[in-house]
Design a protein around this motif. Structure first.
Motif, PDB file in Angstrom:
ATOM      1  N   SER A 264       0.874  -1.184   0.000  1.00  0.00           N
ATOM      2  CA  SER A 264       0.000   0.000   0.000  1.00  0.00           C
ATOM      3  C   SER A 264       0.905   1.226   0.000  1.00  0.00           C
TER       4      SER A 264
ATOM      5  N   LYS B 221      -1.493  -0.622  -3.970  1.00  0.00           N
ATOM      6  CA  LYS B 221      -2.815  -0.099  -3.591  1.00  0.00           C
ATOM      7  C   LYS B 221      -2.631   1.295  -3.003  1.00  0.00           C
ATOM      8  N   ASN B 222      -3.675   2.096  -3.104  1.00  0.00           N
ATOM      9  CA  ASN B 222      -3.536   3.452  -2.579  1.00  0.00           C
ATOM     10  C   ASN B 222      -4.890   4.005  -2.153  1.00  0.00           C
ATOM     11  N   GLY B 223      -5.575   3.286  -1.254  1.00  0.00           N
ATOM     12  CA  GLY B 223      -6.880   3.739  -0.775  1.00  0.00           C
ATOM     13  C   GLY B 223      -7.829   3.995  -1.936  1.00  0.00           C
ATOM     14  N   ALA B 224      -8.460   5.169  -1.952  1.00  0.00           N
ATOM     15  CA  ALA B 224      -9.400   5.511  -3.025  1.00  0.00           C
ATOM     16  C   ALA B 224      -8.672   5.890  -4.321  1.00  0.00           C
TER      17      ALA B 224
ATOM     18  N   VAL C 237      -4.606   2.644  -8.612  1.00  0.00           N
ATOM     19  CA  VAL C 237      -3.752   1.478  -8.374  1.00  0.00           C
ATOM     20  C   VAL C 237      -2.706   1.438  -9.489  1.00  0.00           C
TER      21      VAL C 237
ATOM     22  N   PRO D 285     -10.018   2.838  -9.062  1.00  0.00           N
ATOM     23  CA  PRO D 285     -11.178   2.208  -8.416  1.00  0.00           C
ATOM     24  C   PRO D 285     -12.414   3.108  -8.521  1.00  0.00           C
ATOM     25  N   GLN D 286     -13.582   2.475  -8.640  1.00  0.00           N
ATOM     26  CA  GLN D 286     -14.846   3.222  -8.601  1.00  0.00           C
ATOM     27  C   GLN D 286     -14.907   3.982  -7.276  1.00  0.00           C
TER      28      GLN D 286
ATOM     29  N   VAL E 284     -16.163   5.179  -3.850  1.00  0.00           N
ATOM     30  CA  VAL E 284     -17.141   4.652  -2.890  1.00  0.00           C
ATOM     31  C   VAL E 284     -17.523   5.806  -1.974  1.00  0.00           C
TER      32      VAL E 284
ATOM     33  N   VAL F 207     -18.504   4.908   2.501  1.00  0.00           N
ATOM     34  CA  VAL F 207     -17.533   4.091   3.230  1.00  0.00           C
ATOM     35  C   VAL F 207     -17.940   4.025   4.704  1.00  0.00           C
TER      36      VAL F 207
ATOM     37  N   ALA G 131      -9.659  -3.653   3.793  1.00  0.00           N
ATOM     38  CA  ALA G 131      -9.734  -3.220   2.384  1.00  0.00           C
ATOM     39  C   ALA G 131      -8.607  -3.884   1.587  1.00  0.00           C
ATOM     40  N   GLY G 132      -7.399  -3.772   2.100  1.00  0.00           N
ATOM     41  CA  GLY G 132      -6.248  -4.342   1.391  1.00  0.00           C
ATOM     42  C   GLY G 132      -6.289  -5.871   1.376  1.00  0.00           C
TER      43      GLY G 132
ATOM     44  N   ALA H  53     -10.468  -4.562  -6.532  1.00  0.00           N
ATOM     45  CA  ALA H  53     -11.085  -3.289  -6.131  1.00  0.00           C
ATOM     46  C   ALA H  53     -12.586  -3.458  -5.889  1.00  0.00           C
TER      47      ALA H  53
ATOM     48  N   SER I 290     -13.038  -5.214  -2.490  1.00  0.00           N
ATOM     49  CA  SER I 290     -12.784  -4.334  -1.340  1.00  0.00           C
ATOM     50  C   SER I 290     -13.834  -3.229  -1.253  1.00  0.00           C
TER      51      SER I 290
ATOM     52  N   ILE J  27     -15.660  -2.363   2.360  1.00  0.00           N
ATOM     53  CA  ILE J  27     -15.575  -1.092   3.099  1.00  0.00           C
ATOM     54  C   ILE J  27     -16.943  -0.422   3.286  1.00  0.00           C
TER      55      ILE J  27
HETATM   56  P1  ADP Z   1      -4.932  -1.189   3.038  1.00  0.00           P
HETATM   57  O1  ADP Z   1      -6.170  -1.696   3.721  1.00  0.00           O
HETATM   58  O2  ADP Z   1      -3.900  -2.265   2.864  1.00  0.00           O
HETATM   59  O3  ADP Z   1      -4.387   0.104   3.571  1.00  0.00           O
HETATM   60  P2  ADP Z   1      -5.912   0.431   0.857  1.00  0.00           P
HETATM   61  O4  ADP Z   1      -6.514   1.373   1.842  1.00  0.00           O
HETATM   62  O5  ADP Z   1      -4.868   0.961  -0.039  1.00  0.00           O
HETATM   63  O6  ADP Z   1      -5.384  -0.899   1.535  1.00  0.00           O
HETATM   64  O7  ADP Z   1      -7.128  -0.137   0.003  1.00  0.00           O
HETATM   65  C1  ADP Z   1      -7.070  -1.304  -0.775  1.00  0.00           C
HETATM   66  C2  ADP Z   1      -8.051  -1.185  -1.912  1.00  0.00           C
HETATM   67  O8  ADP Z   1      -9.362  -0.982  -1.387  1.00  0.00           O
HETATM   68  C3  ADP Z   1      -7.799   0.006  -2.820  1.00  0.00           C
HETATM   69  O9  ADP Z   1      -6.883  -0.311  -3.843  1.00  0.00           O
HETATM   70  C4  ADP Z   1      -9.185   0.274  -3.370  1.00  0.00           C
HETATM   71  O10 ADP Z   1      -9.472  -0.610  -4.446  1.00  0.00           O
HETATM   72  C5  ADP Z   1     -10.091  -0.095  -2.213  1.00  0.00           C
HETATM   73  N1  ADP Z   1     -10.390   1.108  -1.413  1.00  0.00           N
HETATM   74  C6  ADP Z   1      -9.907   1.445  -0.191  1.00  0.00           C
HETATM   75  N2  ADP Z   1     -10.418   2.609   0.241  1.00  0.00           N
HETATM   76  C7  ADP Z   1     -11.262   3.050  -0.723  1.00  0.00           C
HETATM   77  C8  ADP Z   1     -12.131   4.184  -0.881  1.00  0.00           C
HETATM   78  N3  ADP Z   1     -12.212   5.130   0.047  1.00  0.00           N
HETATM   79  N4  ADP Z   1     -12.852   4.261  -2.026  1.00  0.00           N
HETATM   80  C9  ADP Z   1     -12.789   3.312  -2.982  1.00  0.00           C
HETATM   81  N5  ADP Z   1     -12.006   2.214  -2.883  1.00  0.00           N
HETATM   82  C10 ADP Z   1     -11.245   2.072  -1.783  1.00  0.00           C
END
Ligand code: ADP
Length: 304
Positions: free
Chosen positions: A197, A228-231, A234, A248-249, A251, A254, A260-261, A286, A289, A293
């Motif tokens: 991440s 991965k990078n949250g929202a 990628v 990612p679409q 969301v 949340v 999520a990861g 994606a 996850s 979430i």
């Molecule tokens: P980790 O839980 O390891 O920190 P991330 O937060 O990077 O992982 O999230 C993993 C994947 O979850 C992301 O690549 C994305 O597909 C999805 N995801 C996480 N947060 C969001 C969000 N706020 N909106 C949309 N997708 C999300």
């Protein structure tokens, strides 16, 4: 990924989770990064593909309950060691004005001894086509046991297994940042697939961009890296398929980003095992996850 019969195993620690309820009581759940991934792999893969968990538990009643929970979820538990004078680790979620914090009790956790017996571990991983472990798996082990785990995984890889690794860097589990970085890099050296991440790798390794993260893990020997990078976007690269990005679409609703990861990893790996190209597999990760979430907790109800 290989010619072997598809058989998956994830390796690490599952803990008891105490999650606060609105009425002031707590729910007792079971969760842990590598176990969460096994749980979501079980959901994402066809029923005939075995998914196993490799860990260690005590012989007390709560260890029995955890084992029963895993079995009920359809996860293979043959490779879970039982250690009589140990038990399971515990964490409690503290909610303060909506902010979550975690308190851990894992001093007597049996899982810390999962790599104590080299012969046992070698037998446990034998014949698996895909083995997944994480930076948390590494962090709970002593230096000697960590070396045993990495040697056993390197041997499994030489015998044809694919090795997947999520760095999942938790500084507070390590004596210092340098030890953590060294262990994560050594783990990447035995891995084919690395699933970091960016928000963890960037501060810990000083990566200026996700491409830097990819380059660093390729240099360590990985042939697939998905950042991965949250929202956010990628970024990924595969040795043959090249560089790929995926947005990612969004969301908007949340609820809880726990796992999520872990669930992303499961959706991605399951799709790769079925032969999906990189971008399609990332989309699957994606999408899974995104469902996770939107619900509270690490292991959410995916029925329907
Ligand atoms: P980790 O839980 O390891 O920190 P991330 O937060 O990077 O992982 O999230 C993993 C994947 O979850 C992301 O690549 C994305 O597909 C999805 N995801 C996480 N947060 C969001 C969000 N706020 N909106 C949309 N997708 C999300």
């Amino acid at each position: 990924m290989t010619d072997m019969q598809t058989e998956i195993m994830t390796i690490g620690e599952c803990m008891v989770e105490l999650a606060p309820r609105e009425d002031g009581a707590f729910n007792r759940n079971f969760a842990g990064d590598t176990f969460n991934t096994a749980w979501y792999l079980r959901h994402a893969l066809p029923a005939e593909t075995p998914v196993h968990y490799c860990s260690a538990l005590g012989t007390d009643r709560i260890s029995e309950r955890m084992l029963g929970f895993m079995r009920q979820a359809g996860i293979g538990t043959d490779r879970i060691r039982r250690i009589a004078d140990r038990t399971v680790g515990l964490y409690m979620i503290e909610l303060d004005k909506g902010e979550r914090s975690f308190i851990y009790w894992r001093d007597r956790s049996a899982a810390k001894l999962l790599a104590e017996d080299r012969e046992w571990l070698a037998v446990a991983v034998a014949g698996k086509s895909l083995l997944l472990f994480s930076g948390i798996t590494l962090a709970i082990l002593s230096d000697d046991h960590r070396a045993i785990l990495l040697e056993v995984l390197a041997k499994a890889r030489a015998d044809g297994a694919s090795i997947a690794f999520d760095p999942n860097m938790r500084l507070r589990l390590w004596p210092d940042a340098e030890t953590m970085r060294r262990a994560v890099t050594q783990a990447a050296e035995v891995a084919d697939v690395v699933l970091p991440s960016f928000d963890e790798d960037s501060p810990n390794f000083g990566d200026a961009s996700p491409e830097d993260t990819i380059a660093r893990y390729f240099k360590a020997g990985a042939s697939t890296v998905v950042v991965k990078n949250g929202a956010g976007r990628v970024f990924a690269r595969h040795a043959q398929e090249g560089a790929v990005t995926f947005d990612p679409q969004p969301v908007t609703d949340v609820v809880d980003t726990t796992a999520a990861g872990d669930s992303f990893n499961a959706g991605f790996l399951a799709a790769r095992l079925s032969g999906a190209p990189m971008v399609e597999a990332i989309a699957k990760g994606a999408a899974l996850s995104a469902r996770v979430i939107r619900q509270r907790g690490a292991l959410v109800d995916l029925a329907g």
